[in-house]
Design an enzyme around this catalytic site. Structure first.
Site: not given
Ligand code: G3I
Length: 376
Positions: A183, A225, A261, A291, A293
């Site tokens: 990105e 990506n 997405h 990715e 979905d």
């Molecule tokens: O694991 C913690 C948990 O302990 C806590 O209770 C909870 C509430 O704060 O947060 C959890 O962590 C979250 C994590 O996902 C696991 O669910 C983070 O806050 C959250 O920011 C994180 O979001 C991820 C996001 O990227 C940001 O990194 C998403 O899972 C993930 O699917 C998303 O993936 C991105 C790709 O990396 C790049 N392309 C877009 C895609 C979708 O946004």
């Protein structure tokens, strides 16, 4: 009074007919428009849910040399046997949804946390799966010590090189492909994001990241990506120019990841996706849907209709990848709906993936399987 009812009844009937005709014409136009963008007419996949057992997607995809992957969350992968069994059976490739992001791998400077990433690599090796690793350089999920520091260009280059050397070097020979940079192009498609890495190092951080990653693992395929650049348009033009420039300068880049997405109520043109995939392939680059979905919750129609139309889109993307010259794989961003980031992060009650919240295959699963089975 009687005359008024007679007259009123006639008006009501005429209005009802007018509304009915309008709705029918709008629906026809929508379906035509949908079709005009290359997305085929939806069919009823609901009957296919009874077809068990099918050969797995992994088996079907293997016959075409196609990787079929999923982004996995470590908690269920390590603790939910239903999740892990389904992953090993249906997918040939794994991507870490979060486990290999900068913030989690190096939460403190020079203090690396590899336990989760190691577990993912071990799982993949145990089940003879390839790994499409995500992500070395992204402007998000960076640790506080890094973003709050005051670094010279050379210091920041040294930090990024050390991160890449350490992480890519640790898994040398075990990773099929890396999202090296994620990105970097801005939403408007006018240039690069003015983000942490560009501000601290300059636009050449991208060239440097690919060169360092290649030096650390010469056999890994290195990808750029991004999202929102799947079809032809300003952003995909900018991505095309970026990766063409890297190729022209001899930077070791091997492919482009189209995140994909998608939203059922706002689909890009399938024909324009195919054209974009073709022009990237013409550069000598591989393409992966990295990715995939497909959100449905804001689309019109019953849930059954939405899931049937969702299935059609998944099938069309699969067919596109099967027929495109250098499309090497499709990875869904998640395994089953209840673990989708759309529910967790976007807090939307959606159903974007191939398996439902009970790990049951949805119409989209059967549609992908049929595309794989029926491809010559
Ligand atoms: O694991 C913690 C948990 O302990 C806590 O209770 C909870 C509430 O704060 O947060 C959890 O962590 C979250 C994590 O996902 C696991 O669910 C983070 O806050 C959250 O920011 C994180 O979001 C991820 C996001 O990227 C940001 O990194 C998403 O899972 C993930 O699917 C998303 O993936 C991105 C790709 O990396 C790049 N392309 C877009 C895609 C979708 O946004």
């Amino acid at each position: 009074m009687h005359q008024f009812i007679q007259q009123y009844r006639g008006f009501a009937i005429a209005s009802f007919i007018a509304v009915g005709v309008t709705v029918a014409l709008s629906l026809h136009w929508f379906l035509y428009q949908h079709h005009a963008d290359g997305w085929a007419q939806p069919v009823d996949w609901s009957a296919s849910t009874t077809q068990q057992p099918l050969p797995s997607l992994r088996t079907l995809a293997h016959e075409h040399g196609l990787a079929i992957g999923a982004a996995v969350a470590m908690e269920p992968l390590l603790n939910d046997p239903t999740y892990s069994t389904l992953v090993a059976r249906e997918f040939s490739s794994l991507s870490p949804e979060n486990a290999m992001k900068f913030e989690l791998l190096q939460p403190q400077r020079n203090q690396f946390q590899f336990a989760a990433a190691d577990a993912l690599v071990d799982f993949a090796q145990a089940h003879k799966m390839t790994i499409y690793a995500h992500v070395l350089v992204w402007y998000r999920r960076l640790p506080d010590w890094l973003v709050k520091g005051h670094w010279s260009r050379d210091e920041l280059k040294s930090i990024l090189k050390h991160h890449i050397d350490t992480v890519v070097g640790r898994y040398r020979g075990k990773i099929a492909a890396w999202d090296v940079v994620n990105e970097a192009v801005n939403m408007e498609g006018t240039g690069l994001r003015d983000d942490f890495w560009r501000q601290g190092i300059g636009p050449d951080y991208i060239d440097l990241a690919f060169e360092w990653a290649h030096a650390a693992d010469p056999d890994a395929k290195l990808f750029y990506n991004d999202f929102g650049g799947e079809a032809l348009g300003r952003k995909s033009d900018q991505i095309y120019q970026l990766v063409k420039g890297l190729r022209d300068r001899g930077v070791p880049i091997h492919g482009v990841g189209l995140q994909s997405h998608f939203k059922l109520w706002k689909l890009p043109s399938l024909k324009d996706i195919a054209a974009n995939v073709q022009r990237l392939s013409d550069l000598g680059l591989d393409v992966e849907f990295t990715e995939l979905d497909l959100r449905v919750h804001k689309a019109w129609g019953s849930q059954t209709d939405k899931l049937n139309r969702q299935a059609q889109v998944y099938q069309q993307i699969t067919n596109l990848c099967l027929t495109a010259p250098r499309c090497r794989g499709i990875t869904t961003w998640g395994v089953s709906d209840q673990w989708s980031w759309v529910r967790f992060v976007l807090q939307q009650p959606d159903a974007p993936l191939l398996f439902d919240q009970n790990y049951q295959p949805k119409p989209a699963y059967f549609a992908v399987a049929q595309a794989l089975r029926s491809h010559p």
